[in-house]
Write an enzyme that holds these catalytic residues in place. Structure first.
Site, mmCIF file in Angstrom:
data_model
loop_
_atom_site.group_PDB
_atom_site.id
_atom_site.type_symbol
_atom_site.label_atom_id
_atom_site.label_comp_id
_atom_site.label_asym_id
_atom_site.label_seq_id
_atom_site.Cartn_x
_atom_site.Cartn_y
_atom_site.Cartn_z
ATOM 1 N N CYS A 112 6.922 7.910 -10.372
ATOM 2 C CA CYS A 112 6.076 8.927 -10.991
ATOM 3 C C CYS A 112 4.747 8.904 -10.235
ATOM 4 C CB CYS A 112 5.905 8.574 -12.462
ATOM 5 S SG CYS A 112 5.118 9.833 -13.441
ATOM 6 N N CYS A 142 -3.933 7.951 4.164
ATOM 7 C CA CYS A 142 -3.640 7.464 5.524
ATOM 8 C C CYS A 142 -2.500 8.218 6.211
ATOM 9 C CB CYS A 142 -3.337 5.971 5.495
ATOM 10 S SG CYS A 142 -1.737 5.559 4.760
ATOM 11 N N CYS A 182 1.028 10.067 2.200
ATOM 12 C CA CYS A 182 -0.147 9.520 1.535
ATOM 13 C C CYS A 182 -1.352 10.390 1.904
ATOM 14 C CB CYS A 182 -0.369 8.075 1.987
ATOM 15 S SG CYS A 182 -1.883 7.350 1.311
#
Length: 127
Positions: free
Chosen positions: A115, A46, A43
């Site tokens: 996706c 984070c 991510c």
């Protein structure tokens, strides 16, 4: 959890738009749609692990596509009824950042296509 002002300071304008405002990058423009290196996708907000490169496949959609997350606990699926459609939104379970959507047209073994926006992820090459 961080305030929106904190997110704006930490993320680029494109990352903020996608991760915090549920935006989408244009197809075939993201930095990872055609990435074929071995490694892990994280991510961008984070840094939680999201996907491994060995689950990435060529969907032809123009966005990085994966058939399963690194761990089901690391992503959440939320019903998305925006834009007059019913879709399943994929968000990071740690920070709630919008990653993309999941569709039931992927390859085996899951039959799923996660996706994901390139700008929602960072990539660390591993061999």
């Amino acid at each position: 959890m961080k305030s929106e002002e904190e997110w704006k300071k930490e993320l680029s304008p494109e990352e903020y738009h996608i991760l915090r405002e549920k935006g989408t990058e244009r197809a075939f423009t993201g930095k990872y749609w055609d990435n074929h290196k071995e490694g892990v996708y994280y991510c961008a907000a984070c840094h939680q692990k999201l996907f491994e490169s060995d689950t990435k496949f060529e969907s032809g959609s123009g966005w990085p596509s994966f058939y399963e997350p690194i761990d089901d606990e690391n992503v959440e699926i939320i019903k998305d009824t925006s834009l007059g459609m019913v879709r399943e939104e994929v968000v990071c379970s740690r920070c709630g950042g919008h990653l993309g959507h999941v569709f039931p047209d992927g390859p085996e073994p899951t039959g799923l296509r996660y996706c994901i926006n390139s700008a929602a992820m960072d990539f660390k090459e591993e061999k």
